[in-house]
Design a protein around this motif. Structure first.
Motif, PDB file in Angstrom:
ATOM      1  N   HIS A 132      45.581 -14.965  83.577  1.00 57.73           N
ATOM      2  CA  HIS A 132      45.529 -16.485  82.970  1.00 57.73           C
ATOM      3  C   HIS A 132      44.783 -17.455  83.720  1.00 57.73           C
ATOM      4  CE1 HIS A 132      47.543 -19.273  80.201  1.00 57.73           C
ATOM      5  NE2 HIS A 132      48.077 -18.357  79.522  1.00 57.73           N
ATOM      6  N   GLY A 153      54.631 -13.362  80.039  1.00 64.91           N
ATOM      7  CA  GLY A 153      53.627 -12.834  79.926  1.00 64.91           C
ATOM      8  C   GLY A 153      53.259 -11.591  81.193  1.00 64.91           C
ATOM      9  N   ASP A 163      61.406 -17.072  76.819  1.00 63.00           N
ATOM     10  CA  ASP A 163      59.974 -17.222  76.146  1.00 63.00           C
ATOM     11  C   ASP A 163      59.881 -17.835  74.749  1.00 63.00           C
ATOM     12  OD1 ASP A 163      57.090 -15.733  77.380  1.00 63.00           O
ATOM     13  OD2 ASP A 163      57.102 -16.600  75.213  1.00 63.00           O
ATOM     14  N   LYS A 213      57.203 -11.674  72.720  1.00 58.39           N
ATOM     15  CA  LYS A 213      57.284 -11.720  73.995  1.00 58.39           C
ATOM     16  C   LYS A 213      58.859 -11.527  74.417  1.00 58.39           C
ATOM     17  CE  LYS A 213      53.311 -12.049  75.818  1.00 58.39           C
ATOM     18  NZ  LYS A 213      52.356 -12.899  74.904  1.00 58.39           N
ATOM     19  N   LEU A 233      43.506 -13.738  74.811  1.00 58.36           N
ATOM     20  CA  LEU A 233      44.486 -14.221  76.192  1.00 58.36           C
ATOM     21  C   LEU A 233      44.918 -15.834  75.623  1.00 58.36           C
ATOM     22  CD1 LEU A 233      46.004 -13.185  78.272  1.00 58.36           C
ATOM     23  CD2 LEU A 233      44.662 -14.118  79.966  1.00 58.36           C
ATOM     24  N   GLY A 262      47.302 -16.035  73.059  1.00 51.57           N
ATOM     25  CA  GLY A 262      48.425 -15.564  73.377  1.00 51.57           C
ATOM     26  C   GLY A 262      48.459 -13.953  72.602  1.00 51.57           C
TER      27      GLY A 262
END
Ligand SMILES: [Zn+2]
Ligand SMILES: [Zn+2]
Length: 342
Positions: A39, A176, A198, A203, A329, A332
Motif C-alpha cells: 500500500h 488489508g 473494517d 474484509k 490495490l 481495494g
C-alpha cells in the motif's frame, strides 16, 4: 534486465531495460522471485509521499529470491541460496543501526524507497549480506510478503503483548494484508480475544474466516460504543491501527483501557488526539511502530517455515502487469497480497 520504474510522481510505472547490477565488495545480487506490492507504493507513486531522492527509481521493498552473485568478502550466502531480503536498510553506523533497529536509521536507505532500487526488477543489488535471511523450506516468492506485510504487524504485536492478558481483548482496525497478518499473529501469540474492524464487507468476511471473535463495521456510527460493550465498558488491552486516519486513531484511543496500549501502524495521515482525563484513559500509552528488524524477520520466517503461521492469500502477477496491480490495490480489489514475479 527489465525493471518497473517510477519516472514521474502521479504517472504509472514504466517497464524499462536497465543495466544488470554487479556486486561490489560485500554486496550481493539477488534474482528476484517475488516482490510484494505494498500500500505504501501507492502513496509513493501517487506523489503523496515524495520521499525518493531521485527519479527514475525501481520500487519494491518486499523482496525474496535466489542469490545470483556475491561480491568479494561475502561469506554468509552463496550463489543459488534462497533468501528473503530485509528491506529497512540504514547507514550501518548510527546508534539505531548498531543496536539492531536498522529500519529506524536516521538516514534511511530503505530498498526501493531511497536511492537504492527495489525489487520490481529481474535482479536486486543488496548492499550488505547482513540484510539477507536464508530460507530453508519456504519458496522465495511465498516469502516475499513476510518482509513487510508480516514483519510490520509482528513488531507491532510484540509491543502490544505485555498489555494483553488472557482475559483481555485486542482490537485490530484495517484488514488489508498487514491487518490480516496482525489478526493471525494475535491469535497465535496473544491468547486473548480479538475484535476486528473494517469498512469493507469482504474484509470483514476474511476477518471472520481468520478467526476474529467479533467483527464490526468501521463505518458504524456506534462503533466505539460497540467495542466498549464487548469489553464490559472497560476497553481493550491493546488497539492496533493498521489504517492511521483521524477516525481510526480516535477509535483506537477511545477503545483502549486504563494501562493499555495503542499501536499505530498505518500511515494514512491522521492525527492522534489525546487529552488527559478526557479522550485517553490513565496510563494508556501510544506508539508508532515502524517496519521490523532483521532478527524479527528471522522469527517470522521461523513461524512460517515451522507451520505455525500460514501465509495469507497470495496472488502472483508478472512484472508486465504491474499497473493492473496498482489499479486493483487502489480500488481495494485485493484479497490478501499480490506478489509481482519478475
Ligand atoms: Zn510496505
Ligand atoms: Zn543508521
Amino acid at each position: 534486465m527489465r525493471a518497473a520504474r517510477l519516472h514521474e510522481y502521479g504517472k504509472p510505472l514504466r517497464i524499462d531495460d536497465v543495466p544488470a547490477p554487479r556486486p561490489g565488495p560485500g554486496q550481493v545480487v539477488v534474482r528476484v522471485a517475488g516482490a510484494g506490492f505494498c500500500h505504501s507504493d501507492l502513496h509513493v507513486i501517487d506523489g503523496e509521499l515524495r520521499i525518493l531522492p531521485r527519479l527514475p527509481l525501481t520500487l519494491g521493498h518486499e523482496n525474496a529470491g535466489f542469490v545470483a552473485a556475491v561480491g568479494a568478502g561475502v561469506r554468509s550466502v552463496r550463489e543459488g541460496d534462497a533468501v528473503a531480503v530485509f528491506g529497512g536498510w540504514g547507514c550501518g553506523r548510527c546508534r539505531h543501526c548498531t543496536t539492531g533497529v536498522e529500519q529506524l536509521c536516521d538516514r534511511p536507505e530503505w530498498v526501493g524507497l531511497s536511492s537504492w532500487d527495489g525489487g520490481y526488477a529481474e535482479l536486486l543489488l543488496v548492499p550488505a549480506e547482513r540484510h539477507l535471511v536464508k530460507l530453508s523450506t519456504l519458496a522465495p516468492r511465498e516469502a516475499a510478503p513476510l518482509t513487510d506485510a508480516a514483519l510490520t504487524p509482528y513488531r507491532a504485536i510484540r509491543k502490544a503483548l505485555p498489555a494483553l492478558a488472557p482475559d483481555d481483548t485486542a482490537l485490530v482496525i484495517g484488514l488489508g494484508g498487514l491487518g490480516q497478518y496482525g489478526l493471525k499473529l494475535l491469535r497465535l501469540l496473544g491468547g486473548c480475544r480479538v475484535i476486528a474492524v473494517d469498512v469493507a464487507p469482504d474484509k470483514r468476511e476474511t476477518a471472520r474466516a481468520l478467526g476474529a471473535d467479533s467483527v464490526l463495521d468501521g463505518r458504524d456510527p456506534e462503533l466505539l460504543k460497540k467495542v466498549l460493550d464487548l469489553t464490559r465498558g472497560l476497553g481493550v488491552g491493546a488497539a492496533l491501527d493498521f489504517v492511521g486516519s483521524d477516525a481510526t486513531l480516535a477509535t483506537a484511543i477511545g477503545a483502549t483501557r486504563t494501562h493499555g496500549k495503542v499501536v499505530q501502524v498505518g500511515l494514512a495521515g491522521g492525527t492522534a488526539r489525546m487529552k488527559a482525563l478526557e479522550s485517553v484513559r490513565f496510563e494508556a500509552s501510544f506508539e508508532v511502530s515502524l517496519w521490523g528488524t532483521v532478527q524479527e524477520l528471522r522469527e517470522v520466517v521461523a513461524l512460517v517455515e515451522s507451520g505455525r503461521l500460514a501465509p495469507i492469500a497470495t496472488e502472483y502477477v508478472p512484472l508486465e502487469r504491474i499497473d493492473e496491480v496498482y489499479a486493483r490495490l487502489k480500488a481495494g480489489r485485493v484479497e490478501g497480497r499480490i506478489v509481482v514475479t519478475p
